[in-house]
Write an enzyme that holds these catalytic residues in place. Structure first.
Site, PDB file in Angstrom:
ATOM      1  N   MET A   1      -2.301   3.932  -0.390  1.00 33.66           N
ATOM      2  CA  MET A   1      -2.158   3.247  -1.490  1.00 33.66           C
ATOM      3  C   MET A   1      -3.456   2.799  -1.907  1.00 33.66           C
ATOM      4  O   MET A   1      -4.352   2.625  -1.347  1.00 33.66           O
ATOM      5  CB  MET A   1      -1.656   1.743  -0.798  1.00 33.66           C
ATOM      6  CG  MET A   1      -0.286   1.830  -0.315  1.00 33.66           C
ATOM      7  SD  MET A   1       0.299   0.320   0.417  1.00 33.66           S
ATOM      8  CE  MET A   1      -0.084   0.377   2.130  1.00 33.66           C
TER       9      MET A   1
ATOM     10  N   GLN B   1      -6.080  11.504   1.985  1.00 32.76           N
ATOM     11  CA  GLN B   1      -5.516  12.009   1.009  1.00 32.76           C
ATOM     12  C   GLN B   1      -6.333  12.125  -0.504  1.00 32.76           C
ATOM     13  O   GLN B   1      -7.371  11.150  -0.795  1.00 32.76           O
ATOM     14  CB  GLN B   1      -4.259  11.188   0.332  1.00 32.76           C
ATOM     15  CG  GLN B   1      -3.666  11.829  -0.691  1.00 32.76           C
ATOM     16  CD  GLN B   1      -2.356  10.737  -1.086  1.00 32.76           C
ATOM     17  OE1 GLN B   1      -2.747   9.797  -2.007  1.00 32.76           O
ATOM     18  NE2 GLN B   1      -1.038  11.092  -0.695  1.00 32.76           N
TER      19      GLN B   1
ATOM     20  N   CYS C   1       1.914  10.756  -7.200  1.00 33.65           N
ATOM     21  CA  CYS C   1       1.321   9.716  -8.146  1.00 33.65           C
ATOM     22  C   CYS C   1       1.843   9.666  -9.496  1.00 33.65           C
ATOM     23  O   CYS C   1       1.718  10.573 -10.363  1.00 33.65           O
ATOM     24  CB  CYS C   1      -0.259   9.681  -8.172  1.00 33.65           C
ATOM     25  SG  CYS C   1      -0.572   7.931  -9.197  1.00 33.65           S
TER      26      CYS C   1
ATOM     27  N   LYS D   1       2.159  15.010  -0.133  1.00 35.92           N
ATOM     28  CA  LYS D   1       3.122  14.060  -0.378  1.00 35.92           C
ATOM     29  C   LYS D   1       3.667  14.209  -1.944  1.00 35.92           C
ATOM     30  O   LYS D   1       3.067  14.461  -2.900  1.00 35.92           O
ATOM     31  CB  LYS D   1       2.272  12.709  -0.333  1.00 35.92           C
ATOM     32  CG  LYS D   1       3.324  11.702  -0.387  1.00 35.92           C
ATOM     33  CD  LYS D   1       2.614  10.283  -0.093  1.00 35.92           C
ATOM     34  CE  LYS D   1       3.610   9.242   0.174  1.00 35.92           C
ATOM     35  NZ  LYS D   1       4.203   8.627  -1.107  1.00 35.92           N
TER      36      LYS D   1
ATOM     37  N   HIS E   1       8.668  11.338  -1.093  1.00 33.62           N
ATOM     38  CA  HIS E   1       9.118  10.171  -1.609  1.00 33.62           C
ATOM     39  C   HIS E   1      10.417  10.287  -2.456  1.00 33.62           C
ATOM     40  O   HIS E   1      10.229  11.124  -3.455  1.00 33.62           O
ATOM     41  CB  HIS E   1       7.910   9.610  -2.532  1.00 33.62           C
ATOM     42  CG  HIS E   1       8.368   8.069  -3.008  1.00 33.62           C
ATOM     43  ND1 HIS E   1       7.122   7.419  -3.512  1.00 33.62           N
ATOM     44  CD2 HIS E   1       9.505   7.599  -3.401  1.00 33.62           C
ATOM     45  CE1 HIS E   1       7.718   6.079  -3.845  1.00 33.62           C
ATOM     46  NE2 HIS E   1       9.163   6.266  -3.856  1.00 33.62           N
TER      47      HIS E   1
END
Length: 421
Positions: free
Chosen positions: A94, A147, A176, A215, A243
């Protein structure tokens, strides 16, 4: 628990790194967020207690690992995962929010592993101040995923080499969905350029001694998602975190994550797969692992409000979801106090502290909005002021407890007593 900062990681960054021309697709370092001058107090470190600890010098980089077959790479991926203890409960990356003190707070309450915030690979490789402010770790901060966002394989490798001695995975952000990622040509917007995605993974996998993880978000069509995930595995990814929302599904409260798509990826791949999305409490963790077969779960937004999620605590919003729950005796104000103490031990910029206080005390501020306004008006924060603010909130009443199933309360109490012994 000595703090590690990477500010002096290179004796002379300008001499050891080849000059980098700013990519036209990524913003110049001077324009990047969080490189403000001291004119903005929120950009200052919240404590100078660990300044003397910044003198660590990384060992000389080893030679690239020898190439291995696909079968051996899969075996190594699982061997590494098992050496780490097969973690299942993870703090998701985050921006500005999964920094060291918050990671350590979540680990205290059940998190098995954690990601750093997304780091900008080019700025990280070029800018000493950025490295110092944005990445810190300590011996207890493991397993750790570091990351990066990137769109240049060579620049990404330079940044990755700097953190390689301090982490268990170097992770590439392909998920993102924000406008800044579109402008910078990274994150989920690289889904439009799969050859570049492949080259980013291949270059890291061929040149790092720690595994590479990725990710991702899903495509609207399942077959595209599966082809994407298989390509990443073949390129050298040793772990894939999925995700379960598309690039356009930015609002986690409006769009439910697609656990069926995550299950399909898990079934299709041979490396560990993590599930991300729809995790609000431990019942969701159980259901997600059963539904998807994933090897672990990530939580982001829910942890910001309730860092004790993985220890079985839940906010009032989810109190009734899983039957009878009792006041646990713990509340978010208690967690803020713990977080502030960790910030004194592991200094971070005040903007991160301010953000976490707002998130963790959101329910309390809805009862006492005047205290929130005081916080907003406070241009220069101090630990003394924040501790006093929390005490004022407690005295004003309207406590908002965290809840837990009665059968689990004693187990948690025993665990916390043991950890504090």
């Amino acid at each position: 628990m000595p703090l590690r900062r990477l500010a002096p990681h290179l004796t002379s960054p300008r001499r050891l790194l080849r000059p980098l021309n700013p990519s036209p697709a990524m913003p110049p370092a001077a324009d990047a967020a969080h490189l403000a001058t001291a004119a903005d107090p929120d950009e200052d470190l919240c404590s100078s207690a660990a300044a003397a600890a910044a003198g660590e010098v990384a060992p000389a980089p080893p030679l690239p690992p020898p190439p291995v077959s696909a079968e051996e790479r899969i075996e190594r991926a699982w061997a590494h995962w098992r050496r780490l203890g097969s973690p299942r409960l993870m703090v998701a990356p985050m921006v500005d929010n999964s920094e060291l003190p918050f990671r350590m707070l979540c680990r205290r309450y059940g998190a098995d592993a954690a990601y750093t915030p997304m780091l900008h690979s080019r700025i990280f490789s070029e800018n000493e101040k950025y490295r110092s402010m944005e990445f810190t770790t300590c011996k207890e901060d493991r397993p750790l995923f570091v990351q990066f966002c990137a769109n240049d394989p060579d620049i990404l490798l330079q940044a990755a080499k700097m953190v390689e001695p301090h982490c268990d995975y170097v992770d590439i952000n392909f998920g993102c969905p924000q406008r800044i990622a579109r402008r910078g040509n990274y994150g989920a917007f690289l889904m439009d350029n799969l050859p570049l995605v492949k080259s980013l993974v291949q270059n890291l996998s061929a040149n790092l001694h720690v595994p590479v993880s990725v990710k991702i978000r899903i495509f609207p069509r399942l077959e595209d998602t599966l082809a994407y995930a298989k390509m990443l595995e073949e390129a050298g990814a040793s772990l894939v975190a999925v995700h379960g929302r598309t690039r356009d599904e930015k609002d986690g409260k409006k769009f439910r994550a697609d656990w069926d798509a995550i299950k399909a990826v898990k079934d299709a791949l041979r490396v560990p797969v993590l599930a991300n999305g729809n995790i609000r409490h431990m019942e969701d963790v159980k259901n997600c692992l059963e539904h998807t077969g994933a090897d672990g779960v990530l939580s982001a937004e829910t942890l910001l409000e309730n860092p004790a999620l993985f220890a079985g605590f839940r906010t009032k919003e989810w109190k009734e979801d899983c039957g009878e729950n009792e006041d646990s005796g713990l509340d978010q104000a208690d967690l803020v106090i713990e977080y502030l103490k960790l910030c004194e031990q592991y200094p971070v910029p005040w903007r991160m502290v301010r953000s976490h206080v707002h998130k963790m005390l959101g329910d309390w501020f809805r009862v006492h909005p005047e205290v929130r306004e005081e916080l907003n008006k406070q241009n220069i924060l101090t630990f003394e002021w924040l501790h006093d603010m929390v005490m004022r909130l407690k005295k004003l009443g309207g406590r908002v407890p965290l809840y837990k199933k009665e059968s689990a309360l004693q187990t948690t109490a025993d665990g916390l007593a043991a950890s504090n012994a």
